[in-house]
Design a protein around this motif. Structure first.
Motif, short mmCIF file in Angstrom:
data_model
loop_
_atom_site.label_atom_id
_atom_site.label_comp_id
_atom_site.label_asym_id
_atom_site.label_seq_id
_atom_site.Cartn_x
_atom_site.Cartn_y
_atom_site.Cartn_z
N ASP A 1 86.82 13.14 57.70
CA ASP A 1 87.72 14.14 58.26
C ASP A 1 89.04 13.46 58.59
OD1 ASP A 1 86.06 16.65 58.65
OD2 ASP A 1 84.83 15.18 59.70
N ARG B 1 94.79 19.32 57.61
CA ARG B 1 93.37 18.95 57.75
C ARG B 1 92.80 18.72 56.36
NH1 ARG B 1 89.43 19.98 61.76
NH2 ARG B 1 90.90 21.30 62.89
N TRP B 2 92.10 17.61 56.20
CA TRP B 2 91.46 17.27 54.94
C TRP B 2 90.04 16.80 55.24
CZ3 TRP B 2 96.27 15.98 56.59
CH2 TRP B 2 97.34 16.47 55.85
N THR B 3 89.08 17.37 54.53
CA THR B 3 87.67 17.00 54.70
C THR B 3 87.10 16.74 53.32
OG1 THR B 3 87.47 18.38 56.68
CG2 THR B 3 85.43 17.78 55.57
N TYR C 1 97.92 19.67 71.28
CA TYR C 1 98.31 19.51 69.89
C TYR C 1 98.01 20.76 69.08
CZ TYR C 1 98.66 14.42 70.53
OH TYR C 1 99.01 13.15 70.93
N VAL D 1 92.87 14.55 60.19
CA VAL D 1 93.60 15.62 60.85
C VAL D 1 95.00 15.11 61.20
CG1 VAL D 1 93.66 17.22 62.80
CG2 VAL D 1 91.47 16.56 61.81
N ARG D 2 96.00 15.91 60.87
CA ARG D 2 97.37 15.63 61.27
C ARG D 2 97.73 16.58 62.40
NH1 ARG D 2 102.71 16.23 57.34
NH2 ARG D 2 104.22 15.30 58.77
N LEU D 3 98.22 16.05 63.49
CA LEU D 3 98.50 16.82 64.69
C LEU D 3 99.99 16.81 65.01
CD1 LEU D 3 95.67 15.29 66.91
CD2 LEU D 3 95.58 17.47 65.70
N VAL E 1 97.13 21.66 65.03
CA VAL E 1 96.71 21.04 63.78
C VAL E 1 97.67 21.50 62.70
CG1 VAL E 1 94.88 20.87 62.05
CG2 VAL E 1 94.29 20.94 64.49
N TRP F 1 97.77 11.16 63.92
CA TRP F 1 96.77 11.25 62.86
C TRP F 1 95.42 10.83 63.43
CZ3 TRP F 1 97.58 12.65 57.70
CH2 TRP F 1 98.91 12.86 57.33
N ALA G 1 90.85 19.05 67.92
CA ALA G 1 90.83 19.24 66.47
C ALA G 1 89.48 18.92 65.86
CB ALA G 1 91.91 18.36 65.82
N LEU G 2 88.76 17.95 66.43
CA LEU G 2 87.44 17.59 65.94
C LEU G 2 86.47 17.59 67.13
CD1 LEU G 2 88.34 14.58 63.62
CD2 LEU G 2 87.56 16.84 62.88
#
Length: 198
Positions: A80, A98-100, A93, A82-84, A95, A64, A38-39
């Motif tokens: 960043d 996602r919040w940035t 996983y 991320v909820r997985l 995603v 998370w 995810a990242l």
């Protein structure tokens, strides 16, 4: 020409977007949430604080990941979150949130000060790994990383142990400031929604 038609079928499937065999589920254990795709990995030349929480008794499993990073001590930071959700047919996983957001230097400094007791390495150690609570069947696994250009610390903990219990609320507060209330996890990083709404 039947032979010709058969020979262009793989090309036609590829052009139509059919997934190649290599894209099938890889044979692997489920990676830690903090190492999911995810990242991208942080460059070793930046300042970073990373946290992941993985509740062990959720179905399907969710996790998370929270990352704060900045290029240098004078630059603004990036947050960043991320909820997985674990795939049911593959050990990887998806995603699902996602919040940035940009993070002012003062906010980064405040959070860095809160986690400082867990990030100061001994003077003679460049890399430190604390591997601990992976065998638990209940609770919430916590992964924590902090780095600067000259050092890096990694800790694998549990939300119920002394360090995990102190770290988890710091990052839960960060998530609560940037994630809509409907998506927020509870204090143990579990879903708040009722089972029928999952």
């Amino acid at each position: 020409m039947p032979g010709f038609a058969l020979s262009i079928l793989p090309l036609a499937l590829h052009l139509a977007g059919a997934p190649p065999a290599a894209a099938s589920c890889p044979r692997q254990p489920l990676p830690p949430a903090i190492e999911s795709a995810a990242l991208p990995p942080l460059s070793p030349h930046v300042f970073g604080i990373e946290f992941a929480a993985s509740p062990m008794r959720e179905y399907p499993g969710e996790a998370w990941v929270v990352r704060l990073s900045r290029r240098n001590e004078r630059s603004e930071a990036t947050l960043d979150i991320v909820r997985l959700r674990r795939q049911m047919t593959c050990n990887r996983y998806d995603v699902i949130g996602r919040w940035t957001a940009p993070l002012p230097r003062a906010d980064y400094a405040r959070i860095a000060a809160q986690v400082a007791p867990f990030t100061v390495p001994p003077a003679d150690i460049v890399l430190r790994r604390d591997r601990g609570q992976h065998g638990v069947l209940d609770g919430t696994l916590i992964a924590f990383r902090a780095q600067a250009p000259n050092w890096r610390i990694e800790r694998d903990l549990n939300a119920g142990d002394p360090i995990g219990a102190r770290l988890a609320p710091i990052f839960h507060a960060v998530v609560a400031r940037h994630v809509p209330a409907a998506a927020l996890p509870d204090a143990d990083w579990r879903r708040r929604s009722a089972p029928e709404n999952r």
